[in-house]
Enzyme design. Sequence first.
Site, mmCIF file in Angstrom:
data_model
loop_
_atom_site.group_PDB
_atom_site.id
_atom_site.type_symbol
_atom_site.label_atom_id
_atom_site.label_comp_id
_atom_site.label_asym_id
_atom_site.label_seq_id
_atom_site.Cartn_x
_atom_site.Cartn_y
_atom_site.Cartn_z
ATOM 1 N N LYS A 55 0.846 -1.201 0.000
ATOM 2 C CA LYS A 55 0.000 0.000 0.000
ATOM 3 C C LYS A 55 0.878 1.246 0.000
ATOM 4 C CE LYS A 55 -3.903 -2.342 2.189
ATOM 5 N NZ LYS A 55 -4.701 -2.646 3.386
ATOM 6 N N GLN A 99 -4.925 -1.479 9.514
ATOM 7 C CA GLN A 99 -4.838 -2.800 8.894
ATOM 8 C C GLN A 99 -5.481 -3.847 9.800
ATOM 9 O OE1 GLN A 99 -3.795 -3.336 5.769
ATOM 10 N NE2 GLN A 99 -4.126 -5.537 5.894
ATOM 11 N N ASP A 122 -11.101 2.967 3.679
ATOM 12 C CA ASP A 122 -11.526 1.562 3.565
ATOM 13 C C ASP A 122 -13.043 1.454 3.391
ATOM 14 O OD1 ASP A 122 -9.581 -0.492 3.621
ATOM 15 O OD2 ASP A 122 -9.195 -0.174 5.754
HETATM 16 N N1 GUN Z 1 -7.151 -6.807 5.915
HETATM 17 C C1 GUN Z 1 -7.513 -7.559 4.852
HETATM 18 N N2 GUN Z 1 -8.124 -6.806 3.932
HETATM 19 C C2 GUN Z 1 -8.150 -5.544 4.417
HETATM 20 C C3 GUN Z 1 -8.652 -4.315 3.902
HETATM 21 O O1 GUN Z 1 -9.209 -4.220 2.811
HETATM 22 N N3 GUN Z 1 -8.464 -3.238 4.703
HETATM 23 C C4 GUN Z 1 -7.866 -3.322 5.906
HETATM 24 N N4 GUN Z 1 -7.765 -2.201 6.631
HETATM 25 N N5 GUN Z 1 -7.400 -4.434 6.426
HETATM 26 C C5 GUN Z 1 -7.547 -5.548 5.660
#
Ligand code: GUN
Length: 286
Positions: A55, A99, A122
């Site tokens: 990311k 996350q 998100d």
């Molecule tokens: N963990 C797995 N997929 C995601 C996601 O799309 N966003 C976040 N914040 N954590 C994750």
Amino acid sequence: MTSATLIDGKRISAELKSQIATEVSEFVAAGGVAPHLVVILVGEDPASQVYVRNKQKACEAVGMKSTLIRLSAETTQAELLDHIARLKADAGVQGILVQLPLPRQIDEQAVLDAIPPHKDVDAFHPENVGLLVQGRPRFLPCTPAGCMQLIASVEPNLAGKHAVVIGRSEIVGKPMGLLLIQKGVDATVTICHSRTRNLTEITRQADVLIAAIGRPNFVTGNQIKPGAIVIDVGINRTEDGLCGDVEFASASQVASAITPVPGGVGPMTIANLLKNTLTAARLQQG
Ligand code: GUN
């Protein structure tokens, strides 16, 4: 049956990222500040560390700023909420992402509720989920939005088609169903899950099949309607390496188009995160 077309998430996400890079430079040229995403990683989960790094790299590649806050696995909920409160008040931060998963001592929902909705890239905050449910989204959930773009690359018209989603998670399954039934997309949607009876009977009706259950090679070719589009959201780490929720070898003999793992849905999730971060910057700096 001939082999399916491979839906190339790497290529499609690269196109989207290059478009975002152009829009970021236009935004900055027009007097905006480069969008800034802050990612919070709690603990040492190896998969999460890889996702977070990807990311950050993607942010930098499109001209955005990214900051990683690493917290120990023993972090308390109060400490995490303090970080979020500080970022909420910081006008130099437009996107906040925590996350998941979080360590057990932390209530995930309480944390997601604390992220200010305009910085919630998100789209997990209840306000953003509510806006999506009502068909007037502020941000699109990253992974489901990526699945929609992959489907559109092989079939732009889903009106009246039967889409079957396996999985009902808040991150993928549920919002996936919402995107597919949107006005203008107009698919007919069935959501299946671990308690669904006669799963194969249902999946064999799917013109579009989206597997998001987190079980390695769960869906096999005999469960797929000939000619279906198959989207594999799974990223499972097994002794034999990385695999999806779909058994690729058998499924690709039956489907008309299928996503690989890796290189399918994964890169699309990140591209849509960047898109949401730019949207957040526009909302806050506009
Ligand atoms: N963990 C797995 N997929 C995601 C996601 O799309 N966003 C976040 N914040 N954590 C994750």
